[in-house]
Design a protein around this motif. Structure first.
Motif, PDB file in Angstrom:
ATOM      1  N   ASP A   1     -10.683  -4.547  -7.464  1.00  0.00           N
ATOM      2  CA  ASP A   1     -10.639  -3.711  -8.664  1.00  0.00           C
ATOM      3  C   ASP A   1      -9.457  -2.742  -8.666  1.00  0.00           C
ATOM      4  OD1 ASP A   1     -12.994  -4.834  -9.707  1.00  0.00           O
ATOM      5  OD2 ASP A   1     -14.215  -3.513  -8.451  1.00  0.00           O
ATOM      6  N   ALA A   2      -8.751  -2.622  -7.544  1.00  0.00           N
ATOM      7  CA  ALA A   2      -7.648  -1.667  -7.452  1.00  0.00           C
ATOM      8  C   ALA A   2      -6.444  -2.173  -8.241  1.00  0.00           C
ATOM      9  CB  ALA A   2      -7.276  -1.437  -5.991  1.00  0.00           C
TER      10      ALA A   2
ATOM     11  N   LEU B   1      -1.282   5.265  -7.027  1.00  0.00           N
ATOM     12  CA  LEU B   1      -2.182   4.167  -7.381  1.00  0.00           C
ATOM     13  C   LEU B   1      -3.171   3.913  -6.252  1.00  0.00           C
ATOM     14  CD1 LEU B   1       0.477   1.690  -8.831  1.00  0.00           C
ATOM     15  CD2 LEU B   1      -1.077   3.145 -10.135  1.00  0.00           C
ATOM     16  N   ASP B   2      -4.362   3.442  -6.593  1.00  0.00           N
ATOM     17  CA  ASP B   2      -5.340   3.085  -5.574  1.00  0.00           C
ATOM     18  C   ASP B   2      -4.826   1.889  -4.775  1.00  0.00           C
ATOM     19  OD1 ASP B   2      -7.076   5.048  -6.376  1.00  0.00           O
ATOM     20  OD2 ASP B   2      -8.145   3.760  -7.784  1.00  0.00           O
TER      21      ASP B   2
ATOM     22  N   ASN C   1       0.829  -1.210   0.000  1.00  0.00           N
ATOM     23  CA  ASN C   1       0.000   0.000   0.000  1.00  0.00           C
ATOM     24  C   ASN C   1       0.860   1.256   0.000  1.00  0.00           C
ATOM     25  OD1 ASN C   1      -2.381  -1.399  -0.058  1.00  0.00           O
ATOM     26  ND2 ASN C   1      -3.155  -0.633   1.871  1.00  0.00           N
TER      27      ASN C   1
ATOM     28  N   ARG D   1       0.412  -5.338  -4.658  1.00  0.00           N
ATOM     29  CA  ARG D   1      -0.090  -6.360  -3.737  1.00  0.00           C
ATOM     30  C   ARG D   1       0.875  -7.527  -3.751  1.00  0.00           C
ATOM     31  NH1 ARG D   1      -1.869 -10.283  -7.166  1.00  0.00           N
ATOM     32  NH2 ARG D   1      -2.526  -9.603  -9.246  1.00  0.00           N
TER      33      ARG D   1
ATOM     34  N   PHE E   1      -4.480  -1.529  -2.893  1.00  0.00           N
ATOM     35  CA  PHE E   1      -5.184  -2.803  -3.039  1.00  0.00           C
ATOM     36  C   PHE E   1      -5.754  -3.268  -1.698  1.00  0.00           C
ATOM     37  CE2 PHE E   1      -5.409  -7.462  -3.228  1.00  0.00           C
ATOM     38  CZ  PHE E   1      -6.123  -7.646  -4.394  1.00  0.00           C
TER      39      PHE E   1
ATOM     40  N   SER F   1       2.177   1.816  -3.421  1.00  0.00           N
ATOM     41  CA  SER F   1       1.108   2.328  -4.291  1.00  0.00           C
ATOM     42  C   SER F   1       0.945   3.831  -4.093  1.00  0.00           C
ATOM     43  CB  SER F   1      -0.211   1.610  -3.989  1.00  0.00           C
ATOM     44  OG  SER F   1      -0.114   0.228  -4.251  1.00  0.00           O
TER      45      SER F   1
ATOM     46  N   ARG G   1       0.945  -6.771  -9.209  1.00  0.00           N
ATOM     47  CA  ARG G   1      -0.230  -5.900  -9.364  1.00  0.00           C
ATOM     48  C   ARG G   1      -0.953  -6.303 -10.633  1.00  0.00           C
ATOM     49  NH1 ARG G   1       1.305  -0.091 -11.994  1.00  0.00           N
ATOM     50  NH2 ARG G   1      -0.844  -0.378 -12.662  1.00  0.00           N
TER      51      ARG G   1
ATOM     52  N   ASP H   1      -9.401  -4.597  -2.123  1.00  0.00           N
ATOM     53  CA  ASP H   1     -10.244  -4.118  -3.216  1.00  0.00           C
ATOM     54  C   ASP H   1      -9.805  -4.822  -4.498  1.00  0.00           C
ATOM     55  OD1 ASP H   1     -11.645  -2.824  -5.168  1.00  0.00           O
ATOM     56  OD2 ASP H   1     -10.835  -0.820  -4.749  1.00  0.00           O
TER      57      ASP H   1
ATOM     58  N   GLY I   1      -3.343  -1.090  -7.468  1.00  0.00           N
ATOM     59  CA  GLY I   1      -2.167  -0.867  -6.638  1.00  0.00           C
ATOM     60  C   GLY I   1      -1.378  -2.151  -6.429  1.00  0.00           C
TER      61      GLY I   1
END
Length: 681
Positions: A528-529, A511-512, A503, A533, A514, A506, A678, A526, A531
């Protein structure tokens, strides 16, 4: 001698009331008595009215207004009216005023005054303008053209009279109203200058801002302000200037000698849109009109892509117009189109031209070549055929998935400089057969459909990388061997710490994230993120075991059987005999504990250390699924532990060295680190 006493008997008798004389009790109601009673009541009511009534004064403008009050009894004395509390209707009338009618509320105070101003009726105003026909505005509202008569509300008014080519006239008027007749006159002064244009020769037309206003020498009326002036005479060049004049000014310009006009040539071509040069100088595209110096020859050249150029000599007379037309010959070239699949369609300039694998003859100008087939990404290219040459267009259409993959960058770098490679995964069968030596009970066979492209790091996260996120972290040591060098993979990190690092990274790149955080703890994710991971267990297994579609999945990082080739990876070798329990007999990699990521050879996907060095945290919660299930690519929704994949520098037994080996935990270990991943889209 005394007489003997007598005995007397008392007997009851019926009571009889004394009779009353009725004639004396009743008084007769005569007219006099009734009048007296009425007089007493009237006086009493009048006294009561005087005692309870309020003194009301009406101050009405004009003072001559007639006032009526209805709604109750009233008395008036010297302009003061006595009224009881309550609602009344006031009516007032006066000549020359609008009638006034309003409701009054007489309240508790003993003395009250009501003030009202009546509205005057409009006045009758007659408007005259010199010259006549001006538009009349009263307080910016148009009322018509003078002369005219109109009703205008009483009061101070501004009258403006406006007429084209004249200055506005403004008149301040105090309108008396009350239908009184008044006259308003406005004199409008000219809004132009008289300008004389002494041209040689005379008789030229004068245009102001494109409108014809007279002929030279004039004088010619020119509106005040700044204007574009053009003086034009047949056979002569136009004289143009910008002229600034004031209203009512009289002005004579310096003499104007008009020059003889050039000749005019109208150039047309088929097709239109061809370029034109005159004596080698570009002059626009057809159709066009060209001014040329009279009395000499000019060389005109007309050209257009896809057509042969034409040249012609032209001579023009002063002030005369000549028309010239060029019919350009079309040029063609051949284009050979070869494409796969062979049943794709060929489109040229938006029109279907049949199938591919053919040669087409086209005009020598740009054409848009398209190759289409349902289920495939289309191909488009602009081609300009050349006469005498055969151009080749060779295409292999990509499937939609191939095109999707091709649009993505094959390699990206993080803000820390870590390199990630793009992966195009396929469905994978996780786990191992019960008959496989070293298989453990949690390695049940199950299927995962991997459909999303993803990026995965080439190398494991190093201590130096992790300390950019957590400056005080130490991977420690094992026995006497150091695990904390900057270039070594980070170790002794819990799963939560690895996820929070993702995170943080990200956030460095906007980036959003995750993983979902609450108070510094990971509480969800999430899907759809995009970011960073941890890789999923299925992604990790696919990148570690998949070589080619249709080929068997790898059993060990190096192949199908033990032992590994010498120096293949960082496993428990003979140099680690004194620090680990079980080693690979006879194997040597020259590292007692973890070594720098990327020291050994990359696998078929270009990734390092998926076997050996440190085992790796992956995203999934740990569970033992039912055999032959089709699982969610992101794993279970919850759990107490997370999956650990891959062997480490501590492992030398057959179970741990296999790529299907599954470990689990939550806290950090000296031989467990992680790499990042990601989603690509």
């Amino acid at each position: 001698m005394n007489e003997p006493a007598r005995t007397t008997t008392i007997e009851p008798v019926r009571f009889q009331p004394t009779a009353v004389d009725e004639t004396r009790r009743r008084l007769p109601l005569t007219k006099g008595r009734i009048a007296a009673i009425a007089a007493v009541l009237t006086v009493a009511w009048f006294l009561w009215f005087l005692f309870t009534a309020k003194s009301v004064r009406f101050d009405i403008e004009p003072a001559t207004a007639t006032v009526e009050v209805s709604g109750g009894f009233e008395l008036e004395f010297a302009g003061i009216r006595l009224l009881r509390e309550g609602a009344y209707l006031l009516r007032a009338t006066a000549p020359g005023y609008h009638p006034l009618e309003t409701l009054l509320d007489v309240a508790a105070p003993r003395s009250q005054t009501f003030v009202h101003v009546m509205t005057r009726l409009p006045g009758r105003l007659t408007f005259h303008s010199e010259p006549a026909g001006a538009t009349v505005f009263v307080d910016d509202t148009a009322v018509g053209a003078a002369p005219l008569t109109a009703d205008v509300a009483a009061g101070a008014r501004t009258v403006t009279m406006s007429l084209p080519r004249y200055q506005d006239a403004h008149v301040e008027v105090d309108v008396e109203g009350r239908e009184v007749e008044q006259t308003v006159r406005g004199v409008l002064r000219p809004d132009w200058a008289d300008v004389t244009f002494p041209t040689r020769p005379a008789g030229a037309t004068v245009r102001v801002d494109g409108a014809e206003v007279g002929v030279t020498p004039g004088p010619v009326p020119v509106p005040s302000g700044e204007h574009r002036i053009e003086v034009k005479l047949a056979g002569y060049k136009a004289w143009r200037d910008i002229l600034q004049v004031r209203a009512e000014e009289t002005r004579v310009l310096p003499p104007i000698d008009l020059e003889r006009a050039d000749g005019l040539v109208s150039v047309r071509s088929s097709p239109a849109g061809a370029g034109v040069t005159v004596n080698g100088t570009y002059r626009g595209t057809t159709p066009t009109e060209l001014t040329l110096t009279p009395g000499r020859e000019h060389r005109l050249r007309v050209f257009k892509i896809g057509y042969g150029a034409l040249t012609r000599n032209v001579r023009v007379a002063s002030g005369r117009e000549t028309a010239v037309r060029f019919d350009l010959p079309a040029l063609t070239g051949d284009v050979s189109v070869t494409a796969e699949p062979a049943d794709a369609e060929l489109w040229i300039d938006g029109a279907l031209r049949g199938g591919v694998n053919r040669t087409v003859t086209l005009a020598a100008m740009p054409h848009e070549i398209e190759i289409r087939k349902p289920g495939y990404a289309g191909y488009r290219k602009t081609v300009t055929p050349q006469p005498g040459l055969v151009q080749e267009v060779k295409v292999r259409l990509l499937t939609l998935e191939e095109a999707r993959f091709a649009r993505l960058k094959p390699r990206i770098a993080t803000a820390l400089g870590q390199e990630l490679l793009l992966m195009k995964p396929t469905p994978i069968r996780l786990g191992a057969s019960r008959r496989e030596p070293g298989r453990r009970a949690n390695e049940v066979l199950r299927d995962v459909d991997l459909t999303r492209f993803f990026y995965i790091a080439e190398k494991e996260v190093s201590n130096a990388d992790f300390r950019r996120f957590a400056g005080g972290h130490s991977s420690g040591s094992f026995e006497t061997a150091d695990l904390d060098e900057d270039e070594q993979p980070v170790a002794n990190v819990a799963w939560d710490e690895a996820a929070l690092f993702c995170n943080w990274l990200s956030g460095q790149e906007g980036l959003d994230p995750f993983y979902v955080e609450e108070f510094g703890k990971v509480v969800g994710f999430d899907p759809d993120a995009l970011g960073y991971r941890l890789p999923t267990e299925a992604e990790w297994a696919w990148t570690a075991r998949h070589v080619d579609d249709g080929a068997p999945l790898l059993r060990f990082p190096w192949g199908e059987s033990l032992p590994p080739p010498d120096r293949h990876g960082n496993y428990a070798d003979r140099s680690a005999t004194h620090v680990v329990g079980r080693i690979i007999f006879g194997y040597n990699d020259n590292h007692i504990v973890s070594g720098p990521p990327g020291t050994f050879q990359a696998n078929a996907k270009g990734l390092y250390d998926l076997g050996g060095n440190v085992a790796e945290w992956v995203h999934d919660f740990y569970e033992i699924p039912e055999p032959d299930q089709r699982l969610n690519p992101l794993g279970p929704k919850d759990g107490d532990y997370h999956v650990i994949k891959g062997s480490s520098w501590m492992h030398g037994a057959i179970s741990e060295l296999r790529l299907t080996f599954r470990d689990y935990g939550a806290k950090g270990r000296p031989d467990v680190g992680f790499r990042i991943a990601r989603f690509a889209e």
